[in-house]
Design a protein around this motif. Structure first.
Motif, PDB file in Angstrom:
ATOM      1  N   MET A  40      36.356 100.137  35.396  1.00 58.64           N
ATOM      2  CA  MET A  40      37.589 100.312  34.874  1.00 58.64           C
ATOM      3  C   MET A  40      38.112 101.636  34.518  1.00 58.64           C
ATOM      4  N   GLN A  41      39.459 101.967  34.646  1.00 58.05           N
ATOM      5  CA  GLN A  41      39.819 103.082  34.356  1.00 58.05           C
ATOM      6  C   GLN A  41      41.090 102.953  33.679  1.00 58.05           C
ATOM      7  N   ALA A  42      41.583 103.967  32.984  1.00 61.14           N
ATOM      8  CA  ALA A  42      42.950 103.857  32.247  1.00 61.14           C
ATOM      9  C   ALA A  42      43.916 105.007  32.715  1.00 61.14           C
ATOM     10  N   VAL A  43      45.020 104.556  32.971  1.00 63.66           N
ATOM     11  CA  VAL A  43      46.057 105.710  33.584  1.00 63.66           C
ATOM     12  C   VAL A  43      47.134 105.618  32.614  1.00 63.66           C
ATOM     13  N   LYS A  44      47.612 106.954  32.341  1.00 65.82           N
ATOM     14  CA  LYS A  44      48.681 107.033  31.540  1.00 65.82           C
ATOM     15  C   LYS A  44      49.713 107.450  32.400  1.00 65.82           C
ATOM     16  N   MET A  45      50.980 106.825  31.996  1.00 65.43           N
ATOM     17  CA  MET A  45      52.209 107.146  32.744  1.00 65.43           C
ATOM     18  C   MET A  45      53.549 107.194  31.797  1.00 65.43           C
ATOM     19  N   PHE A  46      54.657 107.726  32.055  1.00 70.80           N
ATOM     20  CA  PHE A  46      55.808 107.843  31.251  1.00 70.80           C
ATOM     21  C   PHE A  46      57.027 106.909  31.935  1.00 70.80           C
ATOM     22  N   TYR A  79      58.894 105.951  27.071  1.00 69.53           N
ATOM     23  CA  TYR A  79      57.688 105.293  26.635  1.00 69.53           C
ATOM     24  C   TYR A  79      56.336 105.895  27.286  1.00 69.53           C
ATOM     25  N   GLN A  80      55.306 106.088  26.553  1.00 71.10           N
ATOM     26  CA  GLN A  80      53.968 106.263  27.075  1.00 71.10           C
ATOM     27  C   GLN A  80      53.412 104.979  27.367  1.00 71.10           C
ATOM     28  N   LEU A  81      52.974 104.735  28.526  1.00 70.59           N
ATOM     29  CA  LEU A  81      52.221 103.545  28.894  1.00 70.59           C
ATOM     30  C   LEU A  81      50.815 103.904  29.412  1.00 70.59           C
ATOM     31  N   HIS A  82      50.007 102.879  28.766  1.00 70.77           N
ATOM     32  CA  HIS A  82      48.459 103.014  29.287  1.00 70.77           C
ATOM     33  C   HIS A  82      48.197 101.873  30.092  1.00 70.77           C
ATOM     34  N   LEU A  83      48.031 101.870  31.275  1.00 74.75           N
ATOM     35  CA  LEU A  83      47.499 100.905  32.053  1.00 74.75           C
ATOM     36  C   LEU A  83      46.054 100.778  32.116  1.00 74.75           C
ATOM     37  N   ILE A  84      45.373  99.847  31.506  1.00 71.47           N
ATOM     38  CA  ILE A  84      43.897  99.677  31.685  1.00 71.47           C
ATOM     39  C   ILE A  84      43.376  98.616  32.701  1.00 71.47           C
ATOM     40  N   ASP A  85      42.423  99.365  33.531  1.00 67.07           N
ATOM     41  CA  ASP A  85      42.045  98.407  34.708  1.00 67.07           C
ATOM     42  C   ASP A  85      40.884  97.658  34.062  1.00 67.07           C
ATOM     43  N   GLN A  91      43.747 109.994  32.352  1.00 68.84           N
ATOM     44  CA  GLN A  91      44.025 110.080  33.726  1.00 68.84           C
ATOM     45  C   GLN A  91      45.737 109.842  33.880  1.00 68.84           C
ATOM     46  N   THR A  92      46.080 110.731  34.772  1.00 67.77           N
ATOM     47  CA  THR A  92      47.675 110.706  34.815  1.00 67.77           C
ATOM     48  C   THR A  92      47.851 110.486  36.362  1.00 67.77           C
ATOM     49  N   ARG A 141      52.005 100.613  42.586  1.00 73.19           N
ATOM     50  CA  ARG A 141      53.775 100.561  42.583  1.00 73.19           C
ATOM     51  C   ARG A 141      53.989 101.046  41.110  1.00 73.19           C
ATOM     52  N   LEU A 142      53.635 100.754  40.186  1.00 70.46           N
ATOM     53  CA  LEU A 142      53.942 101.188  38.753  1.00 70.46           C
ATOM     54  C   LEU A 142      53.981 102.631  38.875  1.00 70.46           C
ATOM     55  N   LEU A 143      52.837 103.241  39.130  1.00 69.17           N
ATOM     56  CA  LEU A 143      52.484 104.521  39.272  1.00 69.17           C
ATOM     57  C   LEU A 143      53.453 105.393  39.877  1.00 69.17           C
ATOM     58  N   GLU A 144      53.907 104.804  41.140  1.00 65.51           N
ATOM     59  CA  GLU A 144      54.953 105.417  41.894  1.00 65.51           C
ATOM     60  C   GLU A 144      56.321 105.218  41.272  1.00 65.51           C
ATOM     61  N   PHE A 145      56.540 104.155  40.517  1.00 64.24           N
ATOM     62  CA  PHE A 145      58.016 104.065  40.063  1.00 64.24           C
ATOM     63  C   PHE A 145      58.054 104.927  38.948  1.00 64.24           C
ATOM     64  N   THR A 146      57.168 105.222  38.218  1.00 59.93           N
ATOM     65  CA  THR A 146      57.262 105.818  37.133  1.00 59.93           C
ATOM     66  C   THR A 146      56.921 107.444  37.393  1.00 59.93           C
ATOM     67  N   GLY A 147      56.775 107.736  38.815  1.00 61.73           N
ATOM     68  CA  GLY A 147      56.622 109.153  39.239  1.00 61.73           C
ATOM     69  C   GLY A 147      55.487 109.829  38.761  1.00 61.73           C
ATOM     70  N   ALA A 148      54.207 109.130  38.383  1.00 60.52           N
ATOM     71  CA  ALA A 148      52.891 109.675  38.277  1.00 60.52           C
ATOM     72  C   ALA A 148      52.274 110.086  39.559  1.00 60.52           C
ATOM     73  N   VAL A 149      52.694 109.286  40.773  1.00 58.45           N
ATOM     74  CA  VAL A 149      52.103 109.749  42.040  1.00 58.45           C
ATOM     75  C   VAL A 149      53.169 109.824  43.102  1.00 58.45           C
ATOM     76  N   SER A 150      53.106 110.285  44.080  1.00 56.24           N
ATOM     77  CA  SER A 150      54.041 110.307  45.141  1.00 56.24           C
ATOM     78  C   SER A 150      53.532 109.271  46.124  1.00 56.24           C
ATOM     79  N   ARG A 151      54.313 108.857  46.785  1.00 53.64           N
ATOM     80  CA  ARG A 151      54.014 107.715  47.884  1.00 53.64           C
ATOM     81  C   ARG A 151      52.726 108.365  48.673  1.00 53.64           C
ATOM     82  N   ARG A 152      53.005 109.510  48.998  1.00 51.72           N
ATOM     83  CA  ARG A 152      52.044 109.979  49.854  1.00 51.72           C
ATOM     84  C   ARG A 152      50.590 110.185  49.181  1.00 51.72           C
ATOM     85  N   GLU A 153      50.479 110.480  47.962  1.00 44.73           N
ATOM     86  CA  GLU A 153      49.401 110.407  47.307  1.00 44.73           C
ATOM     87  C   GLU A 153      48.658 108.945  47.247  1.00 44.73           C
TER      88      GLU A 153
END
Ligand code: GTP
Length: 599
Positions: A58-64, A73-79, A242-243, A25-37
């Motif tokens: 674990m992986q780490a995803v970057k989003m704006f 803001y540049q957010l890094h979500l670390i799994d 990872q974006t 949901r965070l990825l989707e809200f920040t536009g990093a990925v679309s709902r389809r993806e």
């Protein structure tokens, strides 16, 4: 990006409280990925992870995120991995962050891993944002969870945010809280490079890849890096983040999180918790807290019928490129032939390895019952770690003491199952350390217990005794001397080393009885009487007799039909090929398996 506009955080939660859904949901809200993806959960990439619904890698995803204050803001979500076997990896991932979202299911409330992960975040001095998820469900009771958060964790209840990751409720408020409450990273861009490895994986094109948090300095392609623990040096070929797809960047700067590739062939060269520095301008102190992965549980792995030792060896070698935590060495069992003794972080790790070897690396395997690593102190002052009971010396007299690993088990359970769980823990040699009610319906228990008792079938027992409602977590607390003995099986007075194991003296009689009865069932009758015994040293404590077969195969053939006799004898020979000889007794492999797998 300026440091003040960066935020590094993890989501910590008990299994199934909705971590992956919230990340999506965070990825989707920040536009990093679309709902389809998002159809395929992006963060859980391994096939097994998806099927089992657990997070291994674990992986780490970057989003704006463009916040209400007008800044981006540049957010890094670390799994972080969710299971107790990977608790060291969790602590390293948290060390890469300044903040953590503590996610609690509004219908379940706080569970064992919520508490365990909370304390790991506190140890790393992280800012913690309590978030109550699944408020869309009719059974949600956010007020109860708020009280728990305040009473159990000591966090102010009014700080808790209410969200539904599934329905997308409260996501913007959460992103605002991340930006406002979690501090930006601090770090010196001009200082020598200091980066923490918090995860690694093997990539067919890039080689072994490290996920890192840069604390000071920067890292760029072409740079020569050095790994602190081994001193090995490599030239960086690529950096990025990872974006959530792997995306190349020019550099990773201080405060940032991303990946580093450097034509490294073996994941074991990039150990989780290690520090990367500049080979030309190295730092003097690494990021604190590094320790090499230490397998706690060992088991024998052998090729199943139809597969060879060579095939198994190849599969293990290939698998190990991907998993820096497993250890293996060749071993030979008189019953199962040539195979390997393999070390795992815990039982779940063992299951994962087993499954992946079979599914992805195409070998069918037989796994023996797991055991912990014992520490034997000898009278001459030497100490030896024993991964297989058959390594114990014949002569017990040289042993001063045997120590076994202990863990602190934390259990959270609905009130009505407290009695059941207390008896289970007592039966498992647990020493109660804590017992308190978290609220009217929920109790927390803490026990110190031998790890060997936890790996037996503790998980299944706790789940069945509590109808699945109790949760538990454990951590290693150290080795302790216990009154342990070696139980040896004798077949017609010959010791069978492959079947010996270590057990607490109080449990030796019961285990001995169980084993000889089991063996009596699985050993086929022979032409002579077979004695099956179990003993501590040479002292027999349980014994059974398998009566001889009266009639031999030829008895059925009256008269003189020679060809028929021959055929029968031929057949009997066939059957013998798969038997193993013990003294005069021949045992089918099946007999060993039943015993080695008995719990
Ligand atoms: P692990 O990866 O196993 O640790 O689980 P997780 O914490 O990532 O949980 P996951 O996101 O897989 O969610 C677990 C289940 O809860 C899934 O069936 C989700 O669809 C469901 N779920 C997650 N968030 C919500 C929510 O806000 N509302 C409802 N109704 N269901 C949710």
């Amino acid at each position: 990006m300026e440091l003040r506009n960066i935020r590094n955080f993890s989501i910590i939660a008990h299994v199934d409280h909705g971590k992956s859904t919230l990340a999506d949901r965070l990825l989707e809200f920040t536009g990093a990925v679309s709902r389809r993806e998002l159809k395929e959960q992006m963060l859980d990439t391994l096939e097994i992870e998806r099927e089992r619904g657990i997070t291994i890698k674990m992986q780490a995803v970057k989003m704006f995120y463009k916040a209400k204050d007008g800044n981006t803001y540049q957010l890094h979500l670390i799994d972080t991995p969710g299971h107790v076997d990977f608790s060291y990896e969790v602590s390293r991932a948290l060390a890469a962050c300044e903040g953590a979202i503590l996610l609690v299911d509004a219908t379940q409330g706080i569970e064992a891993q919520t508490v365990a992960n909370f304390w790991k975040a506190v140890e790393q001095d992280l800012v913690i944002i309590p978030v109550i998820n699944k408020i869309d469900l009719p059974a949600a009771d956010p007020d109860r969870v708020k009280r728990q958060i305040e009473d159990i964790l000591g966090l102010p209840a009014e700080e808790a945010l209410l969200v539904s990751a599934k329905e997308g409720i409260g996501i913007e408020e959460l992103l605002e809280a991340i930006v406002e409450r979690i501090p930006p990273p601090s770090g010196d861009p001009d200082a020598p490079l200091k980066a923490l490895i918090f995860d690694s994986y093997y990539d067919q094109y890039r080689g072994a890849v490290a996920f890192v948090r840069v604390f000071d300095g920067e890292i760029r392609p072409g740079m020569k890096i050095r790994l602190f623990s081994t001193g090995k040096e490599f030239e960086v070929t690529e950096v990025g983040a990872q974006t959530p797809r792997m995306t190349k960047f020019e550099k990773l700067g201080a405060g940032e999180v991303g990946y580093v590739a450097a034509s490294i062939k073996d994941v074991r060269d990039i150990r989780v918790g290690d520090t990367i520095t500049d080979a030309r301008r190295p730092v003097s102190e690494p990021v604190p807290g590094f320790r090499p992965a230490k397998p706690m549980v060992f088991a024998g792995i052998y090729p199943s019928e139809g597969y060879t030792y060579e095939e198994l060896r190849e599969a293990l070698e290939k698998y190990a490129i991907n998993d820096a935590a497993i250890q293996y060495e060749p071993e030979t069992s008189p019953a199962l032939g040539m195979g390997f003794r393999v070390g795992f972080l815990g039982l779940l790790h063992m299951e994962i390895v087993q499954e992946r070897l079979e599914r992805e690396y195409g070998v069918s395997i037989v796994t023996t019952a797991p055991n912990v690593v014992y520490r034997v102190r000898f009278k001459d002052g030497s100490v030896k770690e024993i991964k297989n009971p058959s390594e114990l010396p014949e002569n017990w007299g040289v042993i001063q003491a045997i120590e076994e690993p202990f863990v602190l088990v934390t259990i959270i359970t609905p009130r009505e199952y407290v009695g059941n769980i207390m008896s289970l823990c007592q039966e498992r040699r647990g020493i109660q350390k804590k017992f308190l009610y978290l609220d009217q319906n929920t109790a927390l228990l803490e026990y110190e217990m031998p790890l060997s008792e936890v790996i037996l079938d503790f998980h299944d027992r706790i789940k069945s005794l509590s109808r699945g409602y109790a949760s538990y977590d454990y951590e290693f607390i150290g080795y302790r001397e216990e009154d342990l003995v070696k139980l040896t099986i004798f077949i017609n007075n010959e010791p069978v080393d492959a079947l010996s194991f270590i057990v607490h003296r109080d449990k030796a009689y019961r285990r001995a009885r169980q084993l000889v009865e089991k063996l009596k069932e699985v050993i086929p009758r022979q032409l002579f009487e077979v004695k099956v015994q179990a003993g501590i040293g040479s002292r027999i404590i349980a014994s059974e007799r398998i009566p001889p077969l009266r009639a031999n195969v030829l008895a059925k053939c009256y008269g003189g039909d020679v060809t028929r006799k021959k055929k029968l004898l031929e057949k009997q020979k066939e059957g013998k090929k798969r038997l193993k000889q013990f003294g005069k007794v021949e045992l089918p492999q099946e007999a060993f398996l039943t015993v080695l797998k008995v719990d």
